[in-house]
Design a protein around this motif. Sequence first.
Motif, PDB file in Angstrom:
ATOM      1  N   LEU A 151       0.829  -1.200   0.000  1.00  0.00           N
ATOM      2  CA  LEU A 151       0.000   0.000   0.000  1.00  0.00           C
ATOM      3  C   LEU A 151       0.868   1.256   0.000  1.00  0.00           C
ATOM      4  O   LEU A 151       0.540   2.258  -0.650  1.00  0.00           O
ATOM      5  CB  LEU A 151      -0.926  -0.010   1.218  1.00  0.00           C
ATOM      6  N   ALA A 152       1.991   1.194   0.712  1.00  0.00           N
ATOM      7  CA  ALA A 152       2.902   2.337   0.751  1.00  0.00           C
ATOM      8  C   ALA A 152       3.463   2.624  -0.636  1.00  0.00           C
ATOM      9  O   ALA A 152       3.579   3.784  -1.060  1.00  0.00           O
ATOM     10  CB  ALA A 152       4.035   2.082   1.734  1.00  0.00           C
ATOM     11  N   ALA A 153       3.795   1.556  -1.372  1.00  0.00           N
ATOM     12  CA  ALA A 153       4.327   1.744  -2.724  1.00  0.00           C
ATOM     13  C   ALA A 153       3.254   2.293  -3.659  1.00  0.00           C
ATOM     14  O   ALA A 153       3.531   3.155  -4.510  1.00  0.00           O
ATOM     15  CB  ALA A 153       4.860   0.410  -3.253  1.00  0.00           C
ATOM     16  N   GLU A 154       2.030   1.810  -3.508  1.00  0.00           N
ATOM     17  CA  GLU A 154       0.921   2.317  -4.316  1.00  0.00           C
ATOM     18  C   GLU A 154       0.683   3.807  -4.035  1.00  0.00           C
ATOM     19  O   GLU A 154       0.453   4.598  -4.945  1.00  0.00           O
ATOM     20  CB  GLU A 154      -0.351   1.522  -4.025  1.00  0.00           C
ATOM     21  N   TYR A 155       0.760   4.151  -2.764  1.00  0.00           N
ATOM     22  CA  TYR A 155       0.557   5.546  -2.366  1.00  0.00           C
ATOM     23  C   TYR A 155       1.643   6.433  -2.979  1.00  0.00           C
ATOM     24  O   TYR A 155       1.356   7.508  -3.532  1.00  0.00           O
ATOM     25  CB  TYR A 155       0.573   5.643  -0.843  1.00  0.00           C
ATOM     26  N   ALA A 156       2.878   5.987  -2.888  1.00  0.00           N
ATOM     27  CA  ALA A 156       3.988   6.766  -3.435  1.00  0.00           C
ATOM     28  C   ALA A 156       3.862   6.903  -4.950  1.00  0.00           C
ATOM     29  O   ALA A 156       4.090   7.980  -5.515  1.00  0.00           O
ATOM     30  CB  ALA A 156       5.318   6.112  -3.061  1.00  0.00           C
ATOM     31  N   ALA A 157       3.483   5.807  -5.609  1.00  0.00           N
ATOM     32  CA  ALA A 157       3.382   5.822  -7.072  1.00  0.00           C
ATOM     33  C   ALA A 157       2.219   6.675  -7.559  1.00  0.00           C
ATOM     34  O   ALA A 157       2.256   7.231  -8.663  1.00  0.00           O
ATOM     35  CB  ALA A 157       3.232   4.392  -7.591  1.00  0.00           C
ATOM     36  N   SER A 158       1.196   6.819  -6.742  1.00  0.00           N
ATOM     37  CA  SER A 158       0.001   7.554  -7.162  1.00  0.00           C
ATOM     38  C   SER A 158       0.252   9.050  -7.305  1.00  0.00           C
ATOM     39  O   SER A 158      -0.429   9.737  -8.072  1.00  0.00           O
ATOM     40  CB  SER A 158      -1.141   7.316  -6.177  1.00  0.00           C
ATOM     41  N   GLU A 167      -9.025  10.795   4.388  1.00  0.00           N
ATOM     42  CA  GLU A 167      -9.822   9.569   4.498  1.00  0.00           C
ATOM     43  C   GLU A 167     -10.402   9.174   3.144  1.00  0.00           C
ATOM     44  O   GLU A 167     -10.408   7.974   2.791  1.00  0.00           O
ATOM     45  CB  GLU A 167     -10.941   9.777   5.514  1.00  0.00           C
ATOM     46  N   ILE A 168     -10.882  10.141   2.396  1.00  0.00           N
ATOM     47  CA  ILE A 168     -11.420   9.848   1.062  1.00  0.00           C
ATOM     48  C   ILE A 168     -10.308   9.334   0.156  1.00  0.00           C
ATOM     49  O   ILE A 168     -10.490   8.358  -0.589  1.00  0.00           O
ATOM     50  CB  ILE A 168     -12.088  11.096   0.459  1.00  0.00           C
ATOM     51  N   ALA A 169      -9.128   9.962   0.230  1.00  0.00           N
ATOM     52  CA  ALA A 169      -7.995   9.504  -0.578  1.00  0.00           C
ATOM     53  C   ALA A 169      -7.613   8.073  -0.213  1.00  0.00           C
ATOM     54  O   ALA A 169      -7.318   7.247  -1.098  1.00  0.00           O
ATOM     55  CB  ALA A 169      -6.808  10.446  -0.387  1.00  0.00           C
ATOM     56  N   ALA A 170      -7.629   7.755   1.078  1.00  0.00           N
ATOM     57  CA  ALA A 170      -7.298   6.394   1.518  1.00  0.00           C
ATOM     58  C   ALA A 170      -8.319   5.390   0.992  1.00  0.00           C
ATOM     59  O   ALA A 170      -7.959   4.293   0.527  1.00  0.00           O
ATOM     60  CB  ALA A 170      -7.230   6.343   3.047  1.00  0.00           C
ATOM     61  N   LEU A 171      -9.595   5.743   1.065  1.00  0.00           N
ATOM     62  CA  LEU A 171     -10.648   4.867   0.552  1.00  0.00           C
ATOM     63  C   LEU A 171     -10.432   4.559  -0.928  1.00  0.00           C
ATOM     64  O   LEU A 171     -10.520   3.406  -1.372  1.00  0.00           O
ATOM     65  CB  LEU A 171     -12.006   5.528   0.757  1.00  0.00           C
ATOM     66  N   LEU A 172     -10.131   5.604  -1.695  1.00  0.00           N
ATOM     67  CA  LEU A 172      -9.964   5.417  -3.134  1.00  0.00           C
ATOM     68  C   LEU A 172      -8.703   4.617  -3.457  1.00  0.00           C
ATOM     69  O   LEU A 172      -8.695   3.816  -4.401  1.00  0.00           O
ATOM     70  CB  LEU A 172      -9.909   6.788  -3.827  1.00  0.00           C
ATOM     71  N   ARG A 199      -8.593   1.002  -5.311  1.00  0.00           N
ATOM     72  CA  ARG A 199      -7.784   0.701  -6.497  1.00  0.00           C
ATOM     73  C   ARG A 199      -6.951  -0.563  -6.290  1.00  0.00           C
ATOM     74  O   ARG A 199      -6.786  -1.379  -7.205  1.00  0.00           O
ATOM     75  CB  ARG A 199      -6.868   1.894  -6.815  1.00  0.00           C
ATOM     76  N   VAL A 200      -6.419  -0.741  -5.086  1.00  0.00           N
ATOM     77  CA  VAL A 200      -5.641  -1.950  -4.787  1.00  0.00           C
ATOM     78  C   VAL A 200      -6.541  -3.182  -4.829  1.00  0.00           C
ATOM     79  O   VAL A 200      -6.161  -4.237  -5.344  1.00  0.00           O
ATOM     80  CB  VAL A 200      -4.957  -1.822  -3.407  1.00  0.00           C
TER      81      VAL A 200
END
Length: 301
Positions: free
Chosen positions: A15-22, A47-52, A56-57
């Motif tokens: 999830l950390a890598a997905e967050y960084a890549a986004s 919170e909305i960003a985390a949900l989305l 996606r994951v």
Amino acid sequence: MNDAARDTAAPTVSLAAEYAASGVGPVLQQLDDELVGLAPVKQRIREIAALLLVDRVRAKFGLASEPPTLHMSFTGNPGTGKTTVARRMAEILFKLGYVRRGHLVAVTRDDLVGQYIGHTAPKTKEVLKKAMGGVLFIDEAYYLYRQENERDYGQESIEILLQVMENNRDDLVVILAGYADKMDQFFRSNPGFRSRVAHHIDFPDYTDANLLEIGEKMLAGLSYRLSESARAALTQYIPARRAQPLFANARSIRNALDRARLRQANRLFSEGDQALTLERLTTIEEADIRASRVFGQSPGA
């Protein structure tokens, strides 16, 4: 194979890598940097960003998913950062692949509702066409329909908006904004909107300390600073202005500082042919603040 072995063999996604890549992180940081206070608002956006991001994951694992309902309601007084947050929300949605372009189109009733028969539908559809792939921000949305006027054309615009919000929610996010009490009444009168809006975010007024910090940031962005006595004057100005009509939070502070800069320029000009130092050019003095009518008896800024 036991459960532990199955867990080890199962595919994983960081999830950390997905967050960084986004690329969402820098947008959230920018929101923190440019907006003073508003901690509850910023938390809801995170919170909305985390949900989305998690949604996606989940899609990468082939889990059942459908486009989430992302239409929003922003309520609060003028000058509390609603348009700025909407702009950053558009960027977040784009980074996470929920809209194609990530732009913001900000409109009011006048941009959507016509003044004669046959005028409203083309106006509304043209705005929606411009907004597709991004976010449509409708300020003071409760003025879309004036119930007291039987010949008002706002209802036609509302019907078009509701249809697009339902059928094109994978390509357009609509944010309705305005005063909290009027928005509540609007939703009661238009249940179709309430059922389509998933996120309701309230924007609190800024504190006096927030507004002082905002003012200093505004000036710093223009290469100005307050002298110590000017800072003390602005500290007194803020609650005095808040007590007067038509107070608009950060917008009122911006207007006040624009006038202070005008007074500073006229003061420097009136002092004659003197050599201007960088410090004199960039410093707002106490007199530039205290010349405001707010310190007198007349209403104004």
